[in-house]
Structure formats: C-alpha cells, structure tokens
Design an enzyme around this catalytic site. Structure first.
Site, PDB file in Angstrom:
ATOM      1  N   ASP A  21      30.070  13.924 -35.971  1.00  0.00           N
ATOM      2  CA  ASP A  21      30.366  12.802 -36.869  1.00  0.00           C
ATOM      3  C   ASP A  21      29.140  12.416 -37.701  1.00  0.00           C
ATOM      4  O   ASP A  21      27.997  12.617 -37.277  1.00  0.00           O
ATOM      5  CB  ASP A  21      30.844  11.599 -36.039  1.00  0.00           C
ATOM      6  CG  ASP A  21      31.528  10.555 -36.892  1.00  0.00           C
ATOM      7  OD1 ASP A  21      31.997  10.895 -37.996  1.00  0.00           O
ATOM      8  OD2 ASP A  21      31.604   9.389 -36.453  1.00  0.00           O
ATOM      9  N   GLY A  24      29.484  12.170 -43.813  1.00  0.00           N
ATOM     10  CA  GLY A  24      29.607  11.334 -45.013  1.00  0.00           C
ATOM     11  C   GLY A  24      28.406  10.397 -45.158  1.00  0.00           C
ATOM     12  O   GLY A  24      27.855  10.241 -46.257  1.00  0.00           O
ATOM     13  N   ARG A  25      28.007   9.795 -44.045  1.00  0.00           N
ATOM     14  CA  ARG A  25      26.857   8.880 -44.104  1.00  0.00           C
ATOM     15  C   ARG A  25      25.572   9.631 -44.439  1.00  0.00           C
ATOM     16  O   ARG A  25      24.718   9.146 -45.173  1.00  0.00           O
ATOM     17  CB  ARG A  25      26.712   8.131 -42.768  1.00  0.00           C
ATOM     18  CG  ARG A  25      27.625   6.915 -42.692  1.00  0.00           C
ATOM     19  CD  ARG A  25      27.811   6.440 -41.284  1.00  0.00           C
ATOM     20  NE  ARG A  25      28.778   7.275 -40.576  1.00  0.00           N
ATOM     21  CZ  ARG A  25      29.063   7.155 -39.293  1.00  0.00           C
ATOM     22  NH1 ARG A  25      28.417   6.256 -38.558  1.00  0.00           N
ATOM     23  NH2 ARG A  25      29.979   7.931 -38.745  1.00  0.00           N
ATOM     24  N   HIS A  38      29.304  17.643 -45.478  1.00  0.00           N
ATOM     25  CA  HIS A  38      30.086  18.598 -44.686  1.00  0.00           C
ATOM     26  C   HIS A  38      29.451  19.984 -44.741  1.00  0.00           C
ATOM     27  O   HIS A  38      29.398  20.702 -43.748  1.00  0.00           O
ATOM     28  CB  HIS A  38      31.526  18.662 -45.197  1.00  0.00           C
ATOM     29  CG  HIS A  38      32.267  17.359 -45.065  1.00  0.00           C
ATOM     30  ND1 HIS A  38      32.272  16.627 -43.897  1.00  0.00           N
ATOM     31  CD2 HIS A  38      33.018  16.651 -45.953  1.00  0.00           C
ATOM     32  CE1 HIS A  38      33.008  15.535 -44.077  1.00  0.00           C
ATOM     33  NE2 HIS A  38      33.462  15.520 -45.315  1.00  0.00           N
ATOM     34  N   ARG A  72      42.607  11.398 -45.281  1.00  0.00           N
ATOM     35  CA  ARG A  72      41.493  11.232 -46.234  1.00  0.00           C
ATOM     36  C   ARG A  72      41.936  11.677 -47.635  1.00  0.00           C
ATOM     37  O   ARG A  72      42.934  12.388 -47.772  1.00  0.00           O
ATOM     38  CB  ARG A  72      40.299  12.065 -45.768  1.00  0.00           C
ATOM     39  CG  ARG A  72      39.730  11.524 -44.458  1.00  0.00           C
ATOM     40  CD  ARG A  72      38.392  12.107 -44.147  1.00  0.00           C
ATOM     41  NE  ARG A  72      37.882  11.548 -42.905  1.00  0.00           N
ATOM     42  CZ  ARG A  72      36.664  11.731 -42.446  1.00  0.00           C
ATOM     43  NH1 ARG A  72      35.818  12.493 -43.115  1.00  0.00           N
ATOM     44  NH2 ARG A  72      36.281  11.182 -41.319  1.00  0.00           N
ATOM     45  N   LEU A 132      30.089  33.319 -24.375  1.00  0.00           N
ATOM     46  CA  LEU A 132      30.351  31.954 -24.825  1.00  0.00           C
ATOM     47  C   LEU A 132      31.716  31.921 -25.499  1.00  0.00           C
ATOM     48  O   LEU A 132      32.043  32.806 -26.286  1.00  0.00           O
ATOM     49  CB  LEU A 132      29.280  31.503 -25.840  1.00  0.00           C
ATOM     50  CG  LEU A 132      29.551  30.177 -26.557  1.00  0.00           C
ATOM     51  CD1 LEU A 132      29.521  28.997 -25.586  1.00  0.00           C
ATOM     52  CD2 LEU A 132      28.529  29.931 -27.680  1.00  0.00           C
ATOM     53  N   SER A 197      37.917   8.652 -30.591  1.00  0.00           N
ATOM     54  CA  SER A 197      38.690   9.074 -31.767  1.00  0.00           C
ATOM     55  C   SER A 197      39.729  10.174 -31.477  1.00  0.00           C
ATOM     56  O   SER A 197      39.784  11.190 -32.168  1.00  0.00           O
ATOM     57  CB  SER A 197      37.737   9.522 -32.893  1.00  0.00           C
ATOM     58  OG  SER A 197      36.847   8.487 -33.231  1.00  0.00           O
TER      59      SER A 197
HETATM   60  C1  IPE Z   1      36.212  12.141 -35.500  1.00  0.00           C
HETATM   61  O1  IPE Z   1      35.474  11.582 -36.519  1.00  0.00           O
HETATM   62  C2  IPE Z   1      36.838  13.429 -35.972  1.00  0.00           C
HETATM   63  C3  IPE Z   1      35.924  14.540 -36.165  1.00  0.00           C
HETATM   64  C4  IPE Z   1      34.654  14.528 -35.921  1.00  0.00           C
HETATM   65  C5  IPE Z   1      36.531  15.743 -36.674  1.00  0.00           C
HETATM   66  P1  IPE Z   1      36.106  10.500 -37.507  1.00  0.00           P
HETATM   67  O2  IPE Z   1      35.026  10.126 -38.455  1.00  0.00           O
HETATM   68  O3  IPE Z   1      37.363  11.012 -38.085  1.00  0.00           O
HETATM   69  O4  IPE Z   1      36.458   9.309 -36.509  1.00  0.00           O
HETATM   70  P2  IPE Z   1      36.504   7.760 -36.761  1.00  0.00           P
HETATM   71  O5  IPE Z   1      37.382   7.544 -37.973  1.00  0.00           O
HETATM   72  O6  IPE Z   1      35.115   7.305 -37.009  1.00  0.00           O
HETATM   73  O7  IPE Z   1      37.073   7.178 -35.502  1.00  0.00           O
HETATM   74  C1  IPE Z   2      32.497  14.152 -39.626  1.00  0.00           C
HETATM   75  O1  IPE Z   2      31.850  13.395 -40.594  1.00  0.00           O
HETATM   76  C2  IPE Z   2      33.324  15.271 -40.217  1.00  0.00           C
HETATM   77  C3  IPE Z   2      34.773  15.045 -40.145  1.00  0.00           C
HETATM   78  C4  IPE Z   2      35.360  14.013 -39.609  1.00  0.00           C
HETATM   79  C5  IPE Z   2      35.632  16.059 -40.714  1.00  0.00           C
HETATM   80  P1  IPE Z   2      32.589  12.231 -41.380  1.00  0.00           P
HETATM   81  O2  IPE Z   2      33.230  12.818 -42.581  1.00  0.00           O
HETATM   82  O3  IPE Z   2      33.489  11.475 -40.494  1.00  0.00           O
HETATM   83  O4  IPE Z   2      31.356  11.349 -41.810  1.00  0.00           O
HETATM   84  P2  IPE Z   2      31.220   9.764 -41.714  1.00  0.00           P
HETATM   85  O5  IPE Z   2      31.623   9.370 -40.333  1.00  0.00           O
HETATM   86  O6  IPE Z   2      32.135   9.203 -42.760  1.00  0.00           O
HETATM   87  O7  IPE Z   2      29.780   9.489 -41.988  1.00  0.00           O
HETATM   88 MG    MG Z   3      33.276   9.892 -39.263  1.00  0.00          MG
END
Ligand code: IPE
Ligand code: IPE
Ligand code: MG
Length: 241
Positions: A21, A24-25, A38, A72, A132, A197
């Site tokens: 996770d 995006g940030r 990503h 999304r 693995l 999640s």
């Molecule tokens: C969980 O992350 C899903 C994946 C890492 C693929 P999200 O970013 O979708 O989860 P929330 O929205 O913070 O709970």
């Molecule tokens: C995890 O990063 C990747 C997926 C969920 C596909 P995010 O896209 O959720 O990034 P944040 O949480 O918005 O920073």
């Molecule tokens: Mg996220």
C-alpha cells in the site's frame, strides 16, 4: 508437511503475505501522477521476491489488486492492468530462471482476457518449481472467497453429497482458493495503515502483523529481512501459553 529449506534460520516464516500500500501517496509526495507510484512499486515486488528467495521463505502472497479497487477511476484501473501485463512479460523469464512457481487467487474472470492468458501460461510454465511460490492476489476479496466456499459446500449438501455435520475448519479451508497453501505466518502492510482491507480474512487468523510506515515503492529487501527478524523475536501462542 515439508520443512523450511534453510536450517540456518529455523524460525523463518514459511509464508509471508504483503499488503502493498501507499503507491499513490508516494507519487503525490513527489508531485507525480499515481501511475508513477504504481510503476515504482513494481521494483519493490522484485525486491520482495529476491529477499524471500535469499531467506528460504516458501510462499509469498502479494495483494496486487482488490475487488474494491475496481471502483477506482477507469484510467487508474487501466494503468494498473497495463503495469500488470508488463510485469508478467518481464517476469516470465525471471520466474523461470529463479525457479519461482506462480499461483493466483482472486476473481480472475474479471481481468482482461489478454492478462488472463498470460497468467495461465506463466502458471503452467512454472508449475514444477518448489523453491518459492509467488501467489498474486488479483481482483481478490476475502469475503467473496469465503462466500464462494460456503456456496460450494451448500450446493453439495443440498444435492445430498455432503453431510453438513461433517463440515469442519479443514473442509472449509479446502474450498478456499488458498487450498493447499499454508496460512501466512507473517502479514506485512506498508504505508502505515492499520487495517486488513478484505485480505485473507480466514487465513490470517494467527498471522503476526507488522505495519511499516514507508510507502510500498520505498520497500527494499532489507525491509523484508528486518520484518522477518522482528517476527523471529515474537512469541506465537496460538491461544495457548
Ligand atoms: C489494499 O489497499 C489493496 C491492495 C494493496 C491491493 P487499498 O489502498 O485498496 O486499501 P484501503 O482502501 O486503504 O483500505
Ligand atoms: C497500493 O497503493 C496499490 C493498489 C491498491 C493497487 P494505493 O494505490 O492504494 O496507494 P495509496 O494508498 O492511495 O497511497
Ligand atoms: Mg491504498
């Protein structure tokens, strides 16, 4: 049950699951589009695989796309599918060379046809490897997985082929997509969020949880190794003493 291959590290987790996770940030902090986050995250996937191979971890499950992630914006979903395709193309040779077996969990029927075909080919080509196993969770949701398991048991019971009284935890687990895979010993989540999640809800019942503050694109081999070191210092009790 097979033993962990590296006796040098007796308490190495057999199975590590990761909620990747914070892509995006990571991008936002750099003034870049989310897609760049990503893309940078794909490099961290390689690091995680390498660290697991070096430590002798047997299973690595990566949460790459959740059932909820379909909500999304379309351009982000398209970018993620494109990156997955590219990862599979590039990884095809590596997985072979590194003798990594690929498995998948999730509602793959929701993925683009082209991606599904790539996954089928790669799973097929790597099926014989035992060092693995990389389990990619794609379009995955634990609640959906549990509902499907319940539905398949209910259908058999209704058809008179299964006595409901005979259903126990092992029977139920055998209907999940993770049938045959040991439960995760260690669950790692990056980006500091303290939630699961909809990931492996049944399977993580007794997993040790480690939350890392850094975002997934900053994750490196040493982060996985440090998490394993912390795991080895913990005392797992499984409800006993
Ligand atoms: C969980 O992350 C899903 C994946 C890492 C693929 P999200 O970013 O979708 O989860 P929330 O929205 O913070 O709970
Ligand atoms: C995890 O990063 C990747 C997926 C969920 C596909 P995010 O896209 O959720 O990034 P944040 O949480 O918005 O920073
Ligand atoms: Mg996220």
């Amino acid at each position: 049950m097979t033993q962990a291959p590296m006796s040098e590290f007796p308490d190495i987790p057999r199975h590590i699951a990761v909620i990747m996770d914070g892509n995006g940030r990571w991008a936002r902090e750099r003034g870049k589009p989310r897609r760049d986050g990503h893309r940078a995250g794909a490099e961290s996937v390689r690091e995680a695989i390498d660290a697991c191979r070096e430590l002798g971890v047997e299973y690595l499950t990566l949460y790459a796309f959740s059932s909820e992630n379909w909500s999304r914006p379309a351009d982000e979903v398209t970018a993620l599918m494109g990156l997955l395709d590219r990862f599979l193309d590039e990884k095809a040779r590596d997985l072979d060379k590194q003798k990594v077996r690929l498995l998948t969990i999730g509602q793959l029927e929701r993925l683009p046809e082209k991606t599904r075909r790539k996954l089928d080919r790669l799973r097929d080509r790597t099926r014989g490897y035992t060092d693995l196993t990389l389990v990619l969770a794609l379009s995955y949701g634990a609640r959906e997985e549990i509902v499907r398991a319940a539905r398949s048991l209910a259908a058999e019971a209704a058809a008179g082929r299964l006595d409901p009284e005979s259903i126990d935890c092992a029977t139920f687990a055998s209907r999940l997509q993770t049938a045959g895979i040991p439960d995760p010993d260690l669950l790692i989540r990056t980006s500091g969020e303290m939630r699961v999640s909809n990931f492996l809800l049944w399977q993580i019942s007794y997993a040790e949880i480690i939350i890392l503050g850094k975002n997934w694109p900053d994750f490196r081999k040493d982060d996985l190794k440090a998490a394993v070191a912390e795991y080895r210092r913990r005392h797992r009790r499984f409800g006993g003493l």
